[in-house]
Design an enzyme around this catalytic site. Structure first.
Site, PDB file in Angstrom:
ATOM      1  N   LYS A  80      -1.032  -9.405   2.668  1.00  0.00           N
ATOM      2  CA  LYS A  80      -0.247  -8.970   3.824  1.00  0.00           C
ATOM      3  C   LYS A  80      -1.118  -8.084   4.697  1.00  0.00           C
ATOM      4  O   LYS A  80      -1.917  -7.295   4.186  1.00  0.00           O
ATOM      5  CB  LYS A  80       0.999  -8.201   3.396  1.00  0.00           C
ATOM      6  CG  LYS A  80       1.799  -7.677   4.590  1.00  0.00           C
ATOM      7  CD  LYS A  80       3.109  -7.062   4.183  1.00  0.00           C
ATOM      8  CE  LYS A  80       3.000  -5.632   3.717  1.00  0.00           C
ATOM      9  NZ  LYS A  80       2.469  -4.693   4.731  1.00  0.00           N
TER      10      LYS A  80
ATOM     11  N   GLU B 168      -0.976  -5.625   8.293  1.00  0.00           N
ATOM     12  CA  GLU B 168      -0.162  -4.987   9.340  1.00  0.00           C
ATOM     13  C   GLU B 168      -0.748  -5.252  10.721  1.00  0.00           C
ATOM     14  O   GLU B 168      -1.967  -5.254  10.896  1.00  0.00           O
ATOM     15  CB  GLU B 168      -0.121  -3.461   9.132  1.00  0.00           C
ATOM     16  CG  GLU B 168       0.722  -3.035   7.956  1.00  0.00           C
ATOM     17  CD  GLU B 168       0.857  -1.518   7.849  1.00  0.00           C
ATOM     18  OE1 GLU B 168       0.531  -0.792   8.816  1.00  0.00           O
ATOM     19  OE2 GLU B 168       1.292  -1.061   6.770  1.00  0.00           O
TER      20      GLU B 168
ATOM     21  N   ASP C 177      -1.299  -6.171  -0.539  1.00  0.00           N
ATOM     22  CA  ASP C 177      -1.299  -5.557   0.798  1.00  0.00           C
ATOM     23  C   ASP C 177      -2.721  -5.100   1.139  1.00  0.00           C
ATOM     24  O   ASP C 177      -3.325  -4.346   0.373  1.00  0.00           O
ATOM     25  CB  ASP C 177      -0.360  -4.349   0.760  1.00  0.00           C
ATOM     26  CG  ASP C 177       0.230  -4.012   2.102  1.00  0.00           C
ATOM     27  OD1 ASP C 177      -0.090  -4.699   3.088  1.00  0.00           O
ATOM     28  OD2 ASP C 177       1.027  -3.056   2.153  1.00  0.00           O
TER      29      ASP C 177
ATOM     30  N   ASP D 140       0.837  -1.207   0.000  1.00  0.00           N
ATOM     31  CA  ASP D 140       0.000   0.000   0.000  1.00  0.00           C
ATOM     32  C   ASP D 140       0.875   1.262   0.000  1.00  0.00           C
ATOM     33  O   ASP D 140       0.366   2.376  -0.071  1.00  0.00           O
ATOM     34  CB  ASP D 140      -0.999   0.002   1.173  1.00  0.00           C
ATOM     35  CG  ASP D 140      -0.321   0.075   2.524  1.00  0.00           C
ATOM     36  OD1 ASP D 140       0.907  -0.075   2.598  1.00  0.00           O
ATOM     37  OD2 ASP D 140      -1.037   0.295   3.529  1.00  0.00           O
ATOM     38  N   SER D 141       2.209   1.065   0.014  1.00  0.00           N
ATOM     39  CA  SER D 141       3.135   2.175  -0.260  1.00  0.00           C
ATOM     40  C   SER D 141       2.820   2.763  -1.631  1.00  0.00           C
ATOM     41  O   SER D 141       3.231   3.894  -1.943  1.00  0.00           O
ATOM     42  CB  SER D 141       4.587   1.681  -0.212  1.00  0.00           C
ATOM     43  OG  SER D 141       4.746   0.513  -0.989  1.00  0.00           O
TER      44      SER D 141
ATOM     45  N   GLU E 219       9.717  -4.520  10.033  1.00  0.00           N
ATOM     46  CA  GLU E 219      10.062  -3.205   9.473  1.00  0.00           C
ATOM     47  C   GLU E 219      10.686  -2.315  10.531  1.00  0.00           C
ATOM     48  O   GLU E 219      10.100  -2.097  11.606  1.00  0.00           O
ATOM     49  CB  GLU E 219       8.819  -2.533   8.864  1.00  0.00           C
ATOM     50  CG  GLU E 219       9.152  -1.151   8.292  1.00  0.00           C
ATOM     51  CD  GLU E 219       8.132  -0.590   7.322  1.00  0.00           C
ATOM     52  OE1 GLU E 219       7.172  -1.301   6.951  1.00  0.00           O
ATOM     53  OE2 GLU E 219       8.301   0.579   6.917  1.00  0.00           O
TER      54      GLU E 219
HETATM   55  O1  KIV Z   1       3.504  -1.088   1.642  1.00  0.00           O
HETATM   56  C1  KIV Z   1       4.636  -1.582   1.501  1.00  0.00           C
HETATM   57  O2  KIV Z   1       5.305  -1.415   0.482  1.00  0.00           O
HETATM   58  C2  KIV Z   1       5.154  -2.374   2.611  1.00  0.00           C
HETATM   59  C3  KIV Z   1       6.584  -2.780   2.541  1.00  0.00           C
HETATM   60  C4  KIV Z   1       7.448  -1.602   2.712  1.00  0.00           C
HETATM   61  C5  KIV Z   1       6.911  -3.860   3.494  1.00  0.00           C
HETATM   62  O3  KIV Z   1       4.445  -2.674   3.509  1.00  0.00           O
END
Ligand code: KIV
Length: 279
Positions: free
Chosen positions: A119, A121, A89, A50-51, A189
């Site tokens: 993924k 968090e 994510d 989600d970056s 992280e």
């Molecule tokens: O959103 C993302 O790119 C991430 C990575 C930096 C692990 O969570």
């Protein structure tokens, strides 16, 4: 690349890599051409992080990212990935309500977007139950502890977590609970390397570090950061392997100069009518 390296990466093959001490290579990607580069270069995991919100969509943080945005970009990445394991994510508020909503959102990554897992968090008690429910619904889940950017308004700022004894104990506890909940890997992280090393030794599942030092089972970076294609601040843990910002800025400046100077397009980039066949 060897024939063996071309076999698709799977959740069990990541576990084998941990057991045989073969490092796992992960990067983020958000679109077809960059995912193609990663896949062809032999990256094991492509994380559609989600970056995306910050490096591609220009948001200030990851909070505004929506499920639809994640699905749209994950589809593009999946179209490119032949070997790499694509992980989507779960964006903020896609796994914070009921079990049904969480599973419905997570399953979209697999059913609509071609991802092989998701993924998530954090590791609160409620989160752990939701993770167990997703795993039970046949959705492979990757955990993420340490600095969790979706908690930015709780944390106040992005900085190293687990630097003191109490913080380190909490992160270790979270990582172990995530493993018990059924995750297939854990992202660590921005934590001290000593803590990451201990977690990596204690967990059976692989750890993937970002700003967590060399002792993790694998490493992940944001593609735009490592490629020098992001404009913002880069933390200490980012190594820039290219200067795409510079390369592209120079290319665009040269194009602008050539258009303004009447140099582009020249004859080699111009069409002409077909010559009439000689009578
Ligand atoms: O959103 C993302 O790119 C991430 C990575 C930096 C692990 O969570």
């Amino acid at each position: 690349m060897s024939e063996k390296a071309e076999l698709p990466v799977t959740v069990p093959s990541l576990q084998t890599k941990k057991e045989s001490k073969e490092k796992i290579v992960a990067l983020t990607a958000y679109d077809f051409p960059s995912a193609l580069i990663l896949d062809q270069a032999g990256v094991d995991i492509i994380l559609v992080g989600d970056s995306l919100g910050m490096v591609v969509l220009g948001y200030e943080n990851t909070i505004p990212v929506t499920m639809d945005e994640m699905i749209h970009h994950t589809k593009a990445v999946s179209r490119a990935a032949r070997r790499a394991l694509v992980i989507g994510d779960m964006p903020y508020f896609s796994f914070h309500q009921t079990e049904d909503i969480t599973i419905a959102n997570a399953s979209r990554f697999l059913k609509e977007a071609g991802a092989k897992g998701v993924k998530v968090e954090g590791a609160s008690e409620k989160r752990l139950k939701l993770i167990a429910a997703m795993v039970e619904a046949e959705i492979p889940v990757m955990g993420h502890v340490g600095l969790t950017p979706q908690s930015i308004h709780h944390l106040g700022q992005f900085r190293v977590r687990g630097g003191d004894e109490e913080g380190a104990r909490r992160i270790m506890d979270s990582a172990q609970k995530l493993e018990q909940a059924g995750v297939f890997a854990v992202i660590l992280e921005c934590v001290p390397m000593e803590l990451a090393g201990t977690i990596t030794r204690v967990l059976k599942v692989p750890t993937i570090g970002i700003g967590a030092g060399p002792l993790c089972d694998g490493q992940v970076l944001v593609f735009h950061d490592m490629a020098g294609y992001s404009t913002g601040y880069n933390p200490k843990f980012v190594k820039k392997y290219a200067d795409m910002q510079g390369v592209l800025t120079r290319a665009v400046r040269q194009y602008a100069d050539e258009v303004r100077g009447g140099i582009f397009p020249d004859d080699s980039h111009t069409y002409h009518p077909k010559k009439k066949a000689e009578a």
